[in-house]
Write an enzyme that holds these catalytic residues in place. Structure first.
Site, PDB file in Angstrom:
ATOM      1  N   HIS A   3      26.526 -24.637  27.093  1.00  0.00           N
ATOM      2  CA  HIS A   3      27.295 -24.737  25.853  1.00  0.00           C
ATOM      3  C   HIS A   3      26.660 -23.873  24.765  1.00  0.00           C
ATOM      4  O   HIS A   3      25.503 -23.451  24.883  1.00  0.00           O
ATOM      5  CB  HIS A   3      27.358 -26.187  25.360  1.00  0.00           C
ATOM      6  CG  HIS A   3      28.443 -26.990  26.010  1.00  0.00           C
ATOM      7  ND1 HIS A   3      28.264 -27.618  27.221  1.00  0.00           N
ATOM      8  CD2 HIS A   3      29.720 -27.261  25.632  1.00  0.00           C
ATOM      9  CE1 HIS A   3      29.379 -28.252  27.553  1.00  0.00           C
ATOM     10  NE2 HIS A   3      30.279 -28.039  26.611  1.00  0.00           N
ATOM     11  N   LYS A  26      25.685 -26.964  19.752  1.00  0.00           N
ATOM     12  CA  LYS A  26      25.987 -28.283  20.313  1.00  0.00           C
ATOM     13  C   LYS A  26      24.791 -29.216  20.132  1.00  0.00           C
ATOM     14  O   LYS A  26      23.665 -28.866  20.481  1.00  0.00           O
ATOM     15  CB  LYS A  26      26.361 -28.173  21.793  1.00  0.00           C
ATOM     16  CG  LYS A  26      26.836 -29.495  22.389  1.00  0.00           C
ATOM     17  CD  LYS A  26      27.461 -29.286  23.754  1.00  0.00           C
ATOM     18  CE  LYS A  26      27.898 -30.602  24.387  1.00  0.00           C
ATOM     19  NZ  LYS A  26      28.906 -31.319  23.559  1.00  0.00           N
TER      20      LYS A  26
END
Length: 221
Positions: free
Chosen positions: A146, A150
């Site tokens: 990600h 995040k």
């Protein structure tokens, strides 16, 4: 027309949801909440209000869309129960206790809860569970990537995939989940389900499930 309140309105997901809702004649965004200290509150956009004022904007039948953090989500569950509102929850990082509260709340109000709303990912969850049943002796590892903004790790989607593998093995992820490995004494145990998180750049989200047996590796992602 459905009245919608979007939590975390100025975040990546919240902003995307508001933009999509504005283009759909079936939805009317009545408010977007942000943390009380957000500089967006009191700015030029009258839709952005304090999270602590959520209850003022919720009427019976309204839909609360929440992709925020666990503490905020659980507070919104209480408000939704009080106001008989509907909930769409994509928040990750919820504890087992949080999920149990959602389950009980779902007996009284409409709740859609999923760590990932993608049709493809939910199909993958089903496939992964069935595959785990068919090849229980294969080692299973999950790698997710990600963007560097995040906050939670591993992703809710990776955890849900790992739960599916565990269910396919008739086990609980609590007992067999391993999150990353480091050190000299980390020899893999046969029953382990490994989950590994990578963070970098602006990657929206990439998940790969590996089933590794003797002489072959099956990848799903």
């Amino acid at each position: 027309m459905a009245n919608v309140i979007v939590c975390g309105a100025c975040g990546r997901m919240g902003s995307a949801i508001i933009n999509m809702a504005k283009q759909d004649k079936d939805f009317n965004v009545v408010a977007g909440t942000e943390i009380d200290s957000s500089p967006s509150i009191g700015n030029k956009n009258p839709l952005i209000v304090k999270s602590s004022d959520m209850e003022k904007f919720v009427n019976a039948g309204d839909i609360i869309i929440d992709f925020t953090i666990a503490s905020n989500t659980m507070r919104n569950v209480e408000i939704a129960l009080k106001k008989n509102a509907k909930l769409v929850i994509g928040t990750t990082g919820l504890t087992d206790e949080n999920k149990e509260v959602l389950k009980k709340a779902g007996e009284k109000i409409a709740i859609v809860f999923a760590p990932n709303m993608s049709t493809g990912i939910n199909l993958l969850i089903d496939i992964v569970e069935n595959l785990a049943k068919r090849i229980p002796n294969y080692d299973t590892e999950i790698v997710e990537i990600h963007h560097n903004k995040k906050k939670d790790s591993p992703s809710g989607t990776a955890i849900r995939l790992a739960e599916a593998v565990a269910a396919g093995h008739n086990k609980s992820l609590k007992d067999v989940g391993v999150y990353g490995r480091h050190g000299a004494q980390t020899l893999r145990k046969p029953e382990e389900i490994g989950v590994h998180a990578v963070r970098g750049g602006d990657v929206c989200g990439d998940h790969t499930v590996y089933f590794a047996g003797t002489g072959e590796v099956i990848e799903h992602g």
